[in-house]
Design a protein around this motif. Structure first.
Motif, PDB file in Angstrom:
ATOM      1  N   SER B 485       0.902  -1.288   0.155  1.00 30.51           N
ATOM      2  CA  SER B 485       0.226  -0.162   0.052  1.00 30.51           C
ATOM      3  C   SER B 485       1.004   1.269  -0.051  1.00 30.51           C
ATOM      4  CB  SER B 485      -0.856   0.096   1.175  1.00 30.51           C
ATOM      5  OG  SER B 485      -1.577  -1.128   1.265  1.00 30.51           O
ATOM      6  N   THR B 486       2.011   1.200  -0.674  1.00 35.84           N
ATOM      7  CA  THR B 486       2.772   2.393  -0.734  1.00 35.84           C
ATOM      8  C   THR B 486       2.218   2.988  -2.274  1.00 35.84           C
ATOM      9  OG1 THR B 486       4.656   1.136  -1.540  1.00 35.84           O
ATOM     10  CG2 THR B 486       4.544   2.060   0.929  1.00 35.84           C
ATOM     11  N   ARG B 487       1.510   3.906  -2.419  1.00 37.77           N
ATOM     12  CA  ARG B 487       0.786   4.336  -3.744  1.00 37.77           C
ATOM     13  C   ARG B 487       0.261   5.711  -3.581  1.00 37.77           C
ATOM     14  NH1 ARG B 487      -2.342   2.975  -0.331  1.00 37.77           N
ATOM     15  NH2 ARG B 487      -4.365   1.847  -0.835  1.00 37.77           N
ATOM     16  N   ASP B 488       0.208   6.129  -4.787  1.00 36.01           N
ATOM     17  CA  ASP B 488      -0.452   7.487  -4.817  1.00 36.01           C
ATOM     18  C   ASP B 488      -1.999   7.263  -4.825  1.00 36.01           C
ATOM     19  OD1 ASP B 488      -0.876  10.538  -5.366  1.00 36.01           O
ATOM     20  OD2 ASP B 488      -1.536   9.696  -7.093  1.00 36.01           O
ATOM     21  N   ILE B 489      -2.762   8.250  -4.058  1.00 34.73           N
ATOM     22  CA  ILE B 489      -4.113   7.907  -3.785  1.00 34.73           C
ATOM     23  C   ILE B 489      -4.945   9.105  -4.318  1.00 34.73           C
ATOM     24  CG2 ILE B 489      -6.141   7.325  -2.567  1.00 34.73           C
ATOM     25  CD1 ILE B 489      -4.006   6.167  -0.365  1.00 34.73           C
ATOM     26  N   ASP B 490      -5.364   9.107  -5.668  1.00 29.59           N
ATOM     27  CA  ASP B 490      -5.897  10.247  -6.160  1.00 29.59           C
ATOM     28  C   ASP B 490      -7.294   9.595  -7.111  1.00 29.59           C
ATOM     29  OD1 ASP B 490      -6.812  12.564  -7.293  1.00 29.59           O
ATOM     30  OD2 ASP B 490      -5.214  13.055  -8.126  1.00 29.59           O
ATOM     31  N   ASN B 491      -8.343   9.707  -6.685  1.00 31.03           N
ATOM     32  CA  ASN B 491      -9.372   9.086  -7.379  1.00 31.03           C
ATOM     33  C   ASN B 491      -9.652   9.674  -8.644  1.00 31.03           C
ATOM     34  OD1 ASN B 491      -9.771   7.444  -5.147  1.00 31.03           O
ATOM     35  ND2 ASN B 491     -11.382   8.729  -4.142  1.00 31.03           N
ATOM     36  N   ASN B 492      -9.186  10.748  -8.947  1.00 30.46           N
ATOM     37  CA  ASN B 492      -9.414  11.498 -10.136  1.00 30.46           C
ATOM     38  C   ASN B 492      -8.336  10.951 -11.062  1.00 30.46           C
ATOM     39  OD1 ASN B 492     -11.634  12.862  -9.501  1.00 30.46           O
ATOM     40  ND2 ASN B 492     -10.231  14.462  -8.451  1.00 30.46           N
ATOM     41  N   ASN B 493      -7.318  10.737 -10.617  1.00 24.41           N
ATOM     42  CA  ASN B 493      -6.234  10.166 -11.463  1.00 24.41           C
ATOM     43  C   ASN B 493      -5.450   8.738 -11.082  1.00 24.41           C
ATOM     44  OD1 ASN B 493      -3.971  10.210 -13.147  1.00 24.41           O
ATOM     45  ND2 ASN B 493      -2.661  11.697 -11.991  1.00 24.41           N
ATOM     46  N   GLY B 495      -4.017   6.768 -12.652  1.00 25.13           N
ATOM     47  CA  GLY B 495      -2.534   6.207 -13.277  1.00 25.13           C
ATOM     48  C   GLY B 495      -1.562   6.878 -12.323  1.00 25.13           C
ATOM     49  N   GLY B 496      -1.930   7.873 -11.349  1.00 21.90           N
ATOM     50  CA  GLY B 496      -0.685   8.235 -10.761  1.00 21.90           C
ATOM     51  C   GLY B 496       0.052   9.331 -11.297  1.00 21.90           C
ATOM     52  N   PRO B 497       0.753  10.238 -10.611  1.00 20.51           N
ATOM     53  CA  PRO B 497       1.537  11.246 -11.407  1.00 20.51           C
ATOM     54  C   PRO B 497       2.410  10.836 -12.174  1.00 20.51           C
ATOM     55  CG  PRO B 497       1.909  11.175  -9.061  1.00 20.51           C
ATOM     56  CD  PRO B 497       1.072  10.059  -9.325  1.00 20.51           C
ATOM     57  N   GLU B 498       3.124  11.757 -12.864  1.00 23.13           N
ATOM     58  CA  GLU B 498       4.266  11.365 -13.875  1.00 23.13           C
ATOM     59  C   GLU B 498       5.502  10.726 -13.233  1.00 23.13           C
ATOM     60  OE1 GLU B 498       5.186  12.245 -18.047  1.00 23.13           O
ATOM     61  OE2 GLU B 498       3.485  11.937 -17.142  1.00 23.13           O
ATOM     62  N   ASP B 499       5.862  11.226 -12.062  1.00 32.22           N
ATOM     63  CA  ASP B 499       6.923  10.919 -11.361  1.00 32.22           C
ATOM     64  C   ASP B 499       6.288   9.734 -10.312  1.00 32.22           C
ATOM     65  OD1 ASP B 499       9.143  11.912 -12.613  1.00 32.22           O
ATOM     66  OD2 ASP B 499       8.941  13.570 -11.658  1.00 32.22           O
ATOM     67  N   ALA B 500       6.382   8.409 -10.441  1.00 27.37           N
ATOM     68  CA  ALA B 500       5.666   7.524  -9.599  1.00 27.37           C
ATOM     69  C   ALA B 500       5.860   7.862  -8.088  1.00 27.37           C
ATOM     70  CB  ALA B 500       5.830   6.077  -9.833  1.00 27.37           C
TER      71      ALA B 500
END
Lengths: 100, 627
Positions: B485-493, B495-500
């Protein structure tokens, strides 16, 4: 003398002896080491293990388990072996000793 | 016939022997009658010597005739093969007996004459079998086929395995056995419930195919009969511990069963479910086992100050305390625990403390427990930043596991890692949401002997941070890595940001590069930015991870079937692969001794288990399926 026979003898503390397949007895890491022909144990020489702590009735069940285990090696949903209630504590000690 | 029959007949006094015989179904009168009859018969036989001893009763004659009838039916096949079908023939005769009874006699006689020339041998055999199986009429005496006792035949008498009749007790036994067998048969066929249980066991990691171990079977049995056990005897502590776990799981660890696990010679008391234990039981523990060094009590909802007080009074050798949900222990008592028992304490694990245990107590702990090597504080609601600052002053700390509910700022964590990092062998930081690259950087710079590292539930540390951590790290390869569970959480995106953010492709590659050689346990669930290409590079079949036994890659949704195949090839020691939510993994053929859990396929078992096929074969089969 240190030839590897197909069968080995297990002797209980009250003198009952059980002849079982070597492959089955090797399920127990303890017996496997004892019977290893490259090892220097006396057991390996005459292919006989004397189990001082086990009464015959327990050893019989242990032998039964060896065959049960070998038979079900690759099976799934294995039916459980029946263990008599009155024996289960002694058997538990034995299984702990034999590491099975 | 016997005196017993005449229920209300007036009888004279009987001898004890007669009574005894009557009770065993033996009638003195009948024995006498039989004897008379036999004697008369013998005399008669002697008289007409012409007939010889083969003289038979009319009834037997009848039987023979019937047998002969069947004989005639089969007369054409007089080959050896016949002997094998003899039994069938006998059965046929039996069936036929009832219908043929009327005309049988007449026809039989004729056949008998036909048969008189030759084939006597088989004929005789048939007759013999027939004679043996003739069922005596109800009311007659018969010897039981099993126990050989005499008994009165009734219409309900059961037939034994050899065709003879059985006495009532033996008959009951037999039908019981038959019922048992039938039950076992239906069981092994597998009811839905049982299958569920098997799957559940597998998910728990109890059964990994093949037979269960003998100790497992025994422990199960013991737990089943927990009510009847008086004493467990000198079981070795490891087995005792396992039993205690099972008892706890089955929720039978109560006042009655607790003493089974208490022995004065033991130095550990381990009760994983103490919910039923009351003040008195706790006192009993400390009274019986005063030398306890390792105390593990979970669900201690009734553990109060009084019991702790008694513990401090009795037990002076405590090294290891592990408590779960000890919420009735007051603030003041915690202070006392550390002041009085802290000197020897080496290991402390506390979790789920809501009511008490504040930062000040942790300060006291640090002050009075200089030998503390292992510390685990999880979900203690009142702990905050100050506690973390205090912990960084524990000189001997080797194992640290923290999950603090309140916010802990990054500099505090960095300070902790900088101060203690060099001595740490295991480090687990769960749910430090704000921890960032500087914490990971501090780990890289300070930790040089970690074997276990967990950084989970974090959405700040970047992939670049992880990559930097595992690149040129002085630490030897890890054995246990958990970055779930180390990951970006953004429901609108999604795929996550450019730099993971979180452990992603390059971080994962770096991790496996650094630790692959000795990694045993890999938990990367929900690291959803790891790309397929990274998985393919890491598990390409040519790379070998000799120690890897457990992989959890649930919700790494880029992974597909080829990755799973690659894992099977690259990890010879693999035991369990958990892959919930990996929807591209399909049609996997699982090799021997590997448990694959969670691959979706509604109609199949949740978990698939390899049956006797090696890795190469499994992979070749998978290739067949996909092409």
């Amino acid at each position: 003398m240190a030839s590897e026979t197909d069968y080995v003898t297990l002797i209980s503390k009250d003198g009952f002896s059980y002849v079982v397949q070597r492959s089955s007895a090797r399920i127990s890491p303890v017996l496997k080491r004892m019977l290893d022909p490259t090892g220097a144990f006396l057991e390996a020489k005459d292919n006989t293990c004397i189990l001082q702590d086990m009464p015959g009735i327990v050893l019989e069940k242990v032998c039964e388990y060896f065959y049960y285990n070998e038979k079900n090696k690759d099976a799934r949903d294995v039916p459980e072996m029946d263990i008599p209630t009155e024996l289960c504590l002694e058997l538990l000690m034995a299984s702990d000793y034999l590491d099975i | 016939m016997s005196g017993r029959r005449g229920g209300n007949r007036i009888r004279g006094p009987q001898s004890a022997l007669t009574d005894f015989l009557a009770a065993n179904n033996i009638s003195a009168a009948q024995i006498r009658d039989d004897y008379e009859r036999r004697r008369q018969q013998a005399e008669q036989d002697a008289a007409d010597a012409g007939e010889g001893p083969s003289n038979q009763t009319p009834e037997q004659n009848d039987d023979e005739a019937l047998a002969a009838a069947a004989q005639a039916e089969e007369a054409e096949k007089k080959t050896k093969k016949r002997k094998r079908t003899e039994k069938d023939a006998i059965d046929k005769i039996k069936n036929a007996k009832a219908t043929k009874k009327g005309k049988g006699k007449k026809k039989g006689k004729k056949d008998e004459e036909d048969d008189e020339d030759g084939d006597d041998d088989a004929d005789y055999d048939d007759d013999f079998g027939m004679y043996k199986k003739a069922r005596p009429a109800p009311g007659q005496f018969e010897h039981c086929d099993i126990c050989n006792k005499r008994f009165t035949v009734t219409p309900y008498s059961k037939e034994g395995p050899d065709g003879g009749l059985l006495c009532t007790p033996c008959g009951k036994e037999l039908s019981k056995d038959v019922k048992k067998e039938q039950k076992a048969a239906t069981k092994s066929a597998g009811t839905g419930r049982k299958r569920r249980k098997v799957e559940s066991d597998r998910l728990d990691g109890i059964a990994v195919g093949g037979a269960k171990s003998l100790s497992q079977l025994c422990i199960q049995k013991v737990a089943q009969h927990h009510d009847d056990i008086e004493e467990l005897g000198d079981l070795p502590p490891s087995v005792l511990e396992r039993l205690s776990e099972i008892f706890s799981k089955k929720r039978v660890m109560k006042s009655k069963t607790l003493p089974l696990f208490l022995r004065p010679d033991l130095d550990s008391v381990i009760v994983h479910d103490a919910a039923y234990l009351e003040e008195e039981d706790y006192r009993q523990i400390f009274a019986i086992v005063p030398n306890v060094r390792k105390l593990v009590l979970s669900n201690t909802c009734q553990l109060k100050d009084g019991a702790i007080d008694y513990m401090l009074e009795r037990c002076h050798d405590l090294r290891h305390i592990q408590l779960y949900a000890a919420n009735l222990v007051s603030e003041g008592m915690w202070h006392r625990v550390f002041r009085e028992a802290g000197g020897k304490l080496e290991c402390l694990k506390l979790s789920w403390l809501d009511a008490a245990f504040e930062d000040l107590v942790v300060q006291d702990m640090v002050k009075y427990c200089p030998k503390l090597e292992r510390l685990k504080l999880k979900l203690c609601r009142r702990l905050g930043e100050d506690a973390v600052t205090s912990i960084s002053d524990l000189p001997e700390l080797k194992h640290l596991s923290l999950q603090i509910s309140q916010n802990v700022s990054t500099p505090v964590l960095v300070n902790l890692v900088e101060k203690r990092g060099s001595g740490l062998q295991t480090l687990s930081l769960e749910k430090f949401i704000d921890a960032d690259d500087s914490v990971v950087g501090a780990i890289h710079d300070n930790c040089i002997q970690l074997s276990k590292l967990r950084l989970s539930e974090n959405d700040t540390v970047t992939d670049a941070g992880y990559t930097a951590l595992f690149t040129d790290w002085d630490n030897p390869p890890l054995k246990f890595a958990d970055f779930n569970s180390t990951r970006d959480i953004d429901n609108n995106n999604s795929g996550g940001p450019e730099d993971a953010i979180g452990l992603a492709s390059s971080g994962f590659r770096a991790l496996m590069e650094h630790s692959g050689a000795s990694l045993r346990h890999l938990h990367i669930a929900s690291c959803r930015h790891i790309e397929l290409s990274a998985f393919m590079d890491v598990f390409n079949g040519a790379q070998n991870y000799p120690a890897l036994e457990y992989i959890n890659m649930s919700f790494c949704n880029r992974a597909d079937t080829s990755v799973v195949a690659g894992i099977f090839k690259s990890c010879p020691a693999l035991k369990q692969l958990v892959a919930f939510g990996c929807f591209d993994v399909q049609d996997v053929v699982v090799p021997r001794n590997v448990a694959l859990i969670g691959v979706p396929r509604a109609q199949d078992a949740i978990e698939q288990f390899g049956i006797g096929i090696g890795v190469d074969e499994a992979i070749s089969r998978m290739v067949e399926v996909t092409t």
